[in-house]
Design an enzyme around this catalytic site. Structure first.
Site, PDB file in Angstrom:
ATOM      1  N   GLU A  95     170.391 124.697  46.759  1.00 29.99           N
ATOM      2  CA  GLU A  95     168.940 123.708  44.742  1.00 29.99           C
ATOM      3  C   GLU A  95     168.225 125.387  44.714  1.00 29.99           C
ATOM      4  OE1 GLU A  95     167.875 120.955  47.144  1.00 29.99           O
ATOM      5  OE2 GLU A  95     165.974 120.971  46.233  1.00 29.99           O
ATOM      6  N   CYS A 116     162.703 129.300  41.462  1.00 26.94           N
ATOM      7  CA  CYS A 116     162.248 129.042  43.222  1.00 26.94           C
ATOM      8  C   CYS A 116     163.924 128.811  43.786  1.00 26.94           C
ATOM      9  CB  CYS A 116     161.893 127.604  43.126  1.00 26.94           C
ATOM     10  SG  CYS A 116     161.668 127.678  44.933  1.00 26.94           S
ATOM     11  N   CYS A 123     168.244 125.847  56.976  1.00 22.15           N
ATOM     12  CA  CYS A 123     166.503 126.842  57.796  1.00 22.15           C
ATOM     13  C   CYS A 123     166.311 126.117  59.463  1.00 22.15           C
ATOM     14  CB  CYS A 123     165.631 125.959  57.408  1.00 22.15           C
ATOM     15  SG  CYS A 123     165.271 127.600  57.494  1.00 22.15           S
ATOM     16  N   CYS A 127     159.755 123.153  59.867  1.00 20.50           N
ATOM     17  CA  CYS A 127     158.669 122.868  59.462  1.00 20.50           C
ATOM     18  C   CYS A 127     158.772 120.859  60.128  1.00 20.50           C
ATOM     19  CB  CYS A 127     157.868 123.916  58.603  1.00 20.50           C
ATOM     20  SG  CYS A 127     158.276 125.234  59.345  1.00 20.50           S
ATOM     21  N   CYS A 130     159.088 119.439  56.648  1.00 17.03           N
ATOM     22  CA  CYS A 130     159.892 119.944  55.561  1.00 17.03           C
ATOM     23  C   CYS A 130     161.401 119.775  55.376  1.00 17.03           C
ATOM     24  CB  CYS A 130     160.531 121.668  55.128  1.00 17.03           C
ATOM     25  SG  CYS A 130     160.944 122.843  54.505  1.00 17.03           S
ATOM     26  N   GLY A 170     165.192 127.243  53.278  1.00 18.49           N
ATOM     27  CA  GLY A 170     165.372 128.877  53.536  1.00 18.49           C
ATOM     28  C   GLY A 170     164.439 129.677  54.308  1.00 18.49           C
ATOM     29  N   GLU A 171     164.242 130.615  55.334  1.00 19.48           N
ATOM     30  CA  GLU A 171     163.582 131.393  55.249  1.00 19.48           C
ATOM     31  C   GLU A 171     163.859 133.158  54.908  1.00 19.48           C
ATOM     32  OE1 GLU A 171     160.412 131.429  56.911  1.00 19.48           O
ATOM     33  OE2 GLU A 171     160.912 134.150  56.186  1.00 19.48           O
ATOM     34  N   SER A 202     158.758 134.507  50.392  1.00 16.21           N
ATOM     35  CA  SER A 202     157.548 133.145  50.958  1.00 16.21           C
ATOM     36  C   SER A 202     157.935 133.434  52.274  1.00 16.21           C
ATOM     37  CB  SER A 202     157.921 132.427  49.919  1.00 16.21           C
ATOM     38  OG  SER A 202     157.018 131.577  50.634  1.00 16.21           O
ATOM     39  N   SER A 225     153.604 131.568  53.570  1.00 15.92           N
ATOM     40  CA  SER A 225     153.227 129.237  54.063  1.00 15.92           C
ATOM     41  C   SER A 225     152.111 129.641  55.281  1.00 15.92           C
ATOM     42  CB  SER A 225     154.926 129.187  54.697  1.00 15.92           C
ATOM     43  OG  SER A 225     154.852 129.754  52.900  1.00 15.92           O
ATOM     44  N   ASN A 301     154.270 116.532  48.564  1.00 14.37           N
ATOM     45  CA  ASN A 301     155.316 116.778  48.815  1.00 14.37           C
ATOM     46  C   ASN A 301     155.620 115.121  49.662  1.00 14.37           C
ATOM     47  OD1 ASN A 301     155.462 117.036  45.417  1.00 14.37           O
ATOM     48  ND2 ASN A 301     156.396 118.170  45.741  1.00 14.37           N
ATOM     49  N   CYS A 344     161.964 122.051  47.679  1.00 15.79           N
ATOM     50  CA  CYS A 344     163.171 122.158  47.773  1.00 15.79           C
ATOM     51  C   CYS A 344     163.282 121.194  48.999  1.00 15.79           C
ATOM     52  CB  CYS A 344     162.727 123.953  47.774  1.00 15.79           C
ATOM     53  SG  CYS A 344     163.353 124.454  46.187  1.00 15.79           S
TER      54      CYS A 344
HETATM   55  N1  SAH Z   1     160.998 129.560  54.289  1.00 19.16           N
HETATM   56  C1  SAH Z   1     159.393 130.038  53.348  1.00 19.16           C
HETATM   57  C2  SAH Z   1     160.307 129.627  52.297  1.00 19.16           C
HETATM   58  C3  SAH Z   1     160.746 128.846  51.868  1.00 19.16           C
HETATM   59  S1  SAH Z   1     159.867 127.257  51.625  1.00 19.16           S
HETATM   60  C4  SAH Z   1     158.410 129.208  53.267  1.00 19.16           C
HETATM   61  O1  SAH Z   1     158.571 128.275  54.558  1.00 19.16           O
HETATM   62  O2  SAH Z   1     157.117 129.695  53.037  1.00 19.16           O
HETATM   63  C5  SAH Z   1     158.868 126.973  50.560  1.00 19.16           C
HETATM   64  C6  SAH Z   1     157.747 126.143  50.405  1.00 19.16           C
HETATM   65  O3  SAH Z   1     157.722 124.908  50.152  1.00 19.16           O
HETATM   66  C7  SAH Z   1     156.759 126.532  51.738  1.00 19.16           C
HETATM   67  O4  SAH Z   1     155.429 126.990  51.835  1.00 19.16           O
HETATM   68  C8  SAH Z   1     157.049 125.419  52.309  1.00 19.16           C
HETATM   69  O5  SAH Z   1     155.593 125.435  53.031  1.00 19.16           O
HETATM   70  C9  SAH Z   1     157.170 124.748  50.910  1.00 19.16           C
HETATM   71  N2  SAH Z   1     157.134 122.980  51.178  1.00 19.16           N
HETATM   72  C10 SAH Z   1     158.425 122.746  52.191  1.00 19.16           C
HETATM   73  N3  SAH Z   1     157.873 121.316  52.155  1.00 19.16           N
HETATM   74  C11 SAH Z   1     157.158 120.856  51.266  1.00 19.16           C
HETATM   75  C12 SAH Z   1     156.621 119.867  50.822  1.00 19.16           C
HETATM   76  N4  SAH Z   1     157.103 118.051  51.196  1.00 19.16           N
HETATM   77  N5  SAH Z   1     155.740 119.601  50.197  1.00 19.16           N
HETATM   78  C13 SAH Z   1     155.101 120.403  49.801  1.00 19.16           C
HETATM   79  N6  SAH Z   1     155.589 122.544  50.035  1.00 19.16           N
HETATM   80  C14 SAH Z   1     156.343 121.770  50.719  1.00 19.16           C
HETATM   81 FE1  SF4 Z   2     159.760 125.863  57.581  1.00 24.48          FE
HETATM   82 FE2  SF4 Z   2     160.322 126.882  55.236  1.00 24.48          FE
HETATM   83 FE3  SF4 Z   2     162.161 126.172  56.728  1.00 24.48          FE
HETATM   84 FE4  SF4 Z   2     161.434 124.519  55.593  1.00 24.48          FE
HETATM   85  S1  SF4 Z   2     162.385 125.872  54.801  1.00 24.48           S
HETATM   86  S2  SF4 Z   2     161.690 124.715  57.128  1.00 24.48           S
HETATM   87  S3  SF4 Z   2     159.422 125.110  55.108  1.00 24.48           S
HETATM   88  S4  SF4 Z   2     160.449 127.910  57.525  1.00 24.48           S
END
Ligand code: SAH
Ligand code: SF4
Length: 359
Positions: A95, A116, A123, A127, A130, A170-171, A202, A225, A301, A344
């Site tokens: 997405e 975005c 991923c 985390c 997420c 994704g990362e 990011s 992050s 969120n 996302c």
């Molecule tokens: N993997 C990378 C990029 C994708 S995540 C990273 O983690 O930075 C992009 C952003 O969305 C990150 O800052 C992540 O922590 C945030 N994010 C993920 N889940 C979220 C949620 N439920 N509410 C708000 N931000 C969130």
């Molecule tokens: Fe963590 Fe970013 Fe992967 Fe979500 S997309 S699990 S925030 S590393």
């Protein structure tokens, strides 16, 4: 996995297109013509490249894939945040999110339309808060699948996108080579022509790749992050911290800062009773000072099936005021379209769950 072994034409740099046309016995300017059809006129097949000789079109079609991604769902409407769900050729779902002009978030002016985009299917970093990490990792996106998200969203929305953040599923730094290949196409004047300063990657904290990125000549921006100012908090919500702890991560950021002109930013999701204490705010200020970093606070969120919640507005404001008091440039996202603006990864998760439930 059913991904095609052939290279996609939208994964090539201009120099690579030139090598190819030369190999096919054609003059070099053909490469620019092809790029023009792909990124300016945006045709969807070699057949439509009408100023190329028939024979060349045929040879190209034999040797390269020509991707396009299908939009299978759109949520939201004009003037709000819109989410686009795509199906890839191998039926995987990814997405993108289109964010309308809103207060400057990632170092850009406020009148920009930001997209975005995703860099992987799922991923691997898991985390705890997420949606993208919930179902694990499937595969890396190829450069063309990254570039296609922008082309598809511009086509569907009729809007020109001028700011790009790699903050979807994704990362990005775990797929660094393909991401950089895509960024070169996005940034190039023969490609999509988006300025490097309007492109932000990011990362959840892959320290060695941050160092690698620091050595890249591209002047793109980096957002880290952080989501916790101590190892104790970060270990609880981000497994990556057990591999690269805060000091390892911050020293990679020092290295990045020494190599780049752009200011780094820290992303910090505010999660109630996890990382929103006054102490965390003070320690976060210290890290931000050390790196002259800007801080973006994002109220959490909620994700269905996960226990976390966002702090009260009063708590969010208090956290913000502590950083302000320390002189840190900081924003608190008070977003529009909160109903669909779940982070996302969620639209895909929801769609997959519905599909499972219905059959
Ligand atoms: N993997 C990378 C990029 C994708 S995540 C990273 O983690 O930075 C992009 C952003 O969305 C990150 O800052 C992540 O922590 C945030 N994010 C993920 N889940 C979220 C949620 N439920 N509410 C708000 N931000 C969130
Ligand atoms: Fe963590 Fe970013 Fe992967 Fe979500 S997309 S699990 S925030 S590393």
């Amino acid at each position: 996995m059913t991904t095609s072994p052939t290279i996609d034409i939208k994964s090539l740099q201009l120099g690579e297109l030139e090598d190819k046309v030369r190999e096919l016995g054609q003059p070099l300017y053909r490469a620019r013509q092809i790029a023009d059809w792909l990124y300016q006129k945006r045709v969807q097949s070699f057949d439509e490249m009408t100023d190329l000789p028939q024979g060349l079109r045929k040879r190209l079609a034999e040797q390269f894939d020509f991707s396009k991604i299908d939009i299978v769902r759109v949520l939201g409407s004009r003037d709000t945040t819109r989410k686009f769900l795509f199906q890839l050729r191998d039926f995987n779902l990814i997405e993108s999110v289109l964010i309308p002009a809103s207060p400057a978030l990632y170092g850009s002016r406020s009148d920009r339309r930001t997209i975005c985009i995703s860099t992987q299917v799922g991923c691997a970093y898991g985390c705890k808060f997420c949606a993208s990490g919930l179902e694990g990792f499937s595969r890396n996106l190829k450069p063309n699948e990254i570039v296609d998200q922008i082309i598809a969203v511009e086509r569907e929305s009729g809007e020109k996108i001028d700011n790009i953040v790699f903050m979807g599923m994704g990362e990005p730094l775990a797929n660094l080579e393909n991401v950089l290949q895509a960024i070169r196409i996005i940034n190039a004047e023969w490609g999509l022509g988006v300025g490097a300063r309007h492109i932000t990657i990011s990362t959840s904290g892959l320290a060695p790749q941050i160092r690698k990125l620091a050595e890249e000549p591209l002047q793109i921006r980096l957002a880290v992050s952080l989501h916790g100012a101590t190892d104790e908090v970060r270990n609880r919500i981000m497994p990556i911290n057990r591999r690269y702890n805060i000091e390892t991560l911050l020293s990679a950021c020092d290295y990045y800062k020494a190599h780049k002109k752009q200011r780094l930013s820290f992303e910090y999701i505010l999660i109630a009773d996890v990382n929103d204490s006054d102490d965390q705010a003070r320690l976060l200020s210290r890290h931000a000072h050390r790196l002259s970093a800007k801080v973006n606070l994002i109220p959490y969120n909620s994700v269905s099936g996960l226990p976390w919640t966002r702090p009260s507005e009063k708590r969010q404001e208090k956290f913000l005021s502590i950083l302000r008091g320390e002189g840190i440039p900081v924003t608190l996202r008070r977003e529009k379209g909160h109903d669909i603006d779940a982070a996302c990864g969620q639209l895909r998760l929801q769609t997959e769950r519905e599909a499972l439930a219905s059959g």
